[in-house]
Design a protein around this motif. Structure first.
Motif, short mmCIF file in Angstrom:
data_model
loop_
_atom_site.label_atom_id
_atom_site.label_comp_id
_atom_site.label_asym_id
_atom_site.label_seq_id
_atom_site.Cartn_x
_atom_site.Cartn_y
_atom_site.Cartn_z
N PRO A 55 18.69 -35.24 30.99
CA PRO A 55 17.57 -34.79 30.14
C PRO A 55 17.10 -35.91 29.22
CG PRO A 55 19.38 -33.21 30.10
CD PRO A 55 19.90 -34.45 30.77
N GLU A 56 15.83 -35.86 28.85
CA GLU A 56 15.29 -36.77 27.85
C GLU A 56 15.39 -36.11 26.48
OE1 GLU A 56 11.38 -38.11 28.77
OE2 GLU A 56 11.84 -38.46 30.90
N TRP A 57 16.01 -36.81 25.52
CA TRP A 57 16.28 -36.27 24.19
C TRP A 57 15.23 -36.74 23.19
CZ3 TRP A 57 21.08 -33.67 22.90
CH2 TRP A 57 21.99 -33.59 23.95
N LYS A 58 14.84 -35.84 22.27
CA LYS A 58 14.01 -36.21 21.13
C LYS A 58 14.45 -35.41 19.90
CE LYS A 58 9.74 -37.70 23.42
NZ LYS A 58 8.27 -37.48 23.54
N LEU A 59 14.41 -36.09 18.76
CA LEU A 59 14.66 -35.42 17.48
C LEU A 59 13.35 -35.25 16.74
CD1 LEU A 59 17.86 -36.93 15.81
CD2 LEU A 59 17.50 -34.58 16.53
N ARG A 60 13.10 -34.05 16.24
CA ARG A 60 11.93 -33.80 15.43
C ARG A 60 12.35 -32.99 14.21
NH1 ARG A 60 7.68 -32.09 20.30
NH2 ARG A 60 7.63 -34.15 21.30
N GLY A 61 12.63 -33.69 13.13
CA GLY A 61 13.04 -33.02 11.90
C GLY A 61 14.35 -32.29 12.07
N LYS A 62 14.28 -30.97 12.06
CA LYS A 62 15.47 -30.13 12.17
C LYS A 62 15.63 -29.52 13.56
CE LYS A 62 15.32 -28.83 7.25
NZ LYS A 62 15.27 -27.69 6.29
N SER A 63 15.00 -30.10 14.55
CA SER A 63 15.10 -29.55 15.90
C SER A 63 15.40 -30.65 16.92
CB SER A 63 13.81 -28.82 16.29
OG SER A 63 12.72 -29.70 16.33
N VAL A 64 16.11 -30.26 17.99
CA VAL A 64 16.44 -31.13 19.11
C VAL A 64 15.64 -30.65 20.32
CG1 VAL A 64 18.25 -31.91 20.68
CG2 VAL A 64 18.75 -31.60 18.26
N HIS A 65 14.98 -31.60 21.01
CA HIS A 65 14.17 -31.28 22.18
C HIS A 65 14.76 -31.98 23.40
CE1 HIS A 65 10.51 -29.75 19.89
NE2 HIS A 65 11.30 -30.22 18.95
N LEU A 66 14.97 -31.22 24.48
CA LEU A 66 15.42 -31.78 25.75
C LEU A 66 14.36 -31.50 26.80
CD1 LEU A 66 18.25 -31.43 24.23
CD2 LEU A 66 19.20 -31.34 26.54
N LYS A 67 13.85 -32.57 27.41
CA LYS A 67 12.91 -32.42 28.51
C LYS A 67 13.70 -32.30 29.80
CE LYS A 67 8.85 -34.53 30.67
NZ LYS A 67 7.95 -35.71 30.69
N LEU A 68 13.41 -31.25 30.59
CA LEU A 68 14.16 -30.94 31.80
C LEU A 68 13.24 -30.92 33.01
CD1 LEU A 68 16.11 -27.94 30.24
CD2 LEU A 68 16.97 -30.27 30.52
N ASP A 69 13.84 -31.06 34.19
CA ASP A 69 13.10 -30.97 35.44
C ASP A 69 13.48 -29.65 36.10
OD1 ASP A 69 12.05 -31.14 37.98
OD2 ASP A 69 12.66 -33.22 38.31
N SER A 70 12.54 -28.73 36.21
CA SER A 70 12.83 -27.40 36.76
C SER A 70 13.32 -27.48 38.20
CB SER A 70 11.59 -26.51 36.67
OG SER A 70 10.52 -27.06 37.42
N GLY A 71 12.96 -28.55 38.91
CA GLY A 71 13.40 -28.71 40.29
C GLY A 71 14.88 -29.01 40.43
N ASP A 72 15.57 -29.32 39.32
CA ASP A 72 17.00 -29.58 39.35
C ASP A 72 17.84 -28.31 39.48
OD1 ASP A 72 17.14 -32.29 39.33
OD2 ASP A 72 17.44 -32.50 37.18
N PHE A 73 17.24 -27.16 39.27
CA PHE A 73 18.01 -25.92 39.17
C PHE A 73 17.89 -25.11 40.45
CE2 PHE A 73 16.49 -26.93 34.81
CZ PHE A 73 17.71 -27.35 34.31
#
Length: 213
Positions: A66-84
């Motif tokens: 996953p690609e990680w990003k921090l935005r203030g008080k939240s953590v964002h993970l970008k996912l590929d739906s085709g992996d599931f």
């Protein structure tokens, strides 16, 4: 006065030992009929990340980090739906990847689970990995479960495990969100993180199968 000041943490109060607390998962934890493209976790304080790709364990494993990003008080993970895959329960275990900004207290037992099918698997396997010579528990091993029957040659060739956990300081492990099936287990000091035994890596296994639950 030049050069006399020493930078240090402010005094006047006790050290903050409270870990970050989850306020919300989006999508919600334990959702069904889900193929996510992003996960957002909101916390009650500002955050930092500590070796997130090394700390995160996805069970069963997915092909892309996953690609990680921090935005203030939240953590964002970008996912590929085709992996599931269809009709599977997935568990994201974050280890000590998410910490608070000032004291590096890690979020306790941070996990997120969902199912691509209509129901969430709920069974669990627990146990302990002990060194054959010392009889002591072995920490920090990656415990990989494979649905039985399975050919051992396919495991050594790199078959992806069906579920993954990690042993604690006493060698204990507990892997949840399993289906009602039989498994065999392999515990591995997976130095390069590829889920495959390589020469020189510590290995423990038992050829006897066991049933989840």
């Amino acid at each position: 006065l030049v050069g006399c000041a020493q930078v240090s943490a402010p005094t006047g109060g006790p050290r903050d030992e409270t870990p970050p607390r989850v306020l919300q998962f989006d999508p919600p934890n334990e959702s069904v009929r889900l193929r996510p493209t992003e996960l957002v976790i909101e916390f009650d304080e500002f955050l930092a990340l500590k070796n997130p790709n090394q700390q995160l364990i996805v069970s069963p494993p997915i092909s892309k980090q996953p690609e990680w990003k921090l935005r203030g008080k939240s953590v964002h993970l970008k996912l590929d739906s085709g992996d599931f895959a269809a009709n599977r329960t997935y568990v994201f275990s974050f280890g000590d990847a998410v910490v608070d900004l000032h004291e590096s207290n890690s979020a306790n037992n941070l996990k997120w689970a969902f199912s691509t099918g209509d129901a969430l698997d709920t069974l669990r396997v627990s146990g302990r990995v002990r060194d054959r010579m010392t009889r002591k528990g072995v920490p920090d091993l990656r415990l990989m479960l494979f649905e039985s029957p399975v050919e051992w040659d396919s495991i050594w060739a790199g078959k992806r495990p069906d579920a993954v956990g990690v042993t604690d300081k006493q060698g204990q492990f507990s892997i949840g969100y399993l289906s009602d099936k039989r498994f065999v287990g392999v515990a591995l000091d997976d130095v390069n993180g590829d889920y495959i035994w390589s020469e020189g890596e510590y290995l423990a296994l038992d050829s006897a199968s066991f049933r989840a639950g």
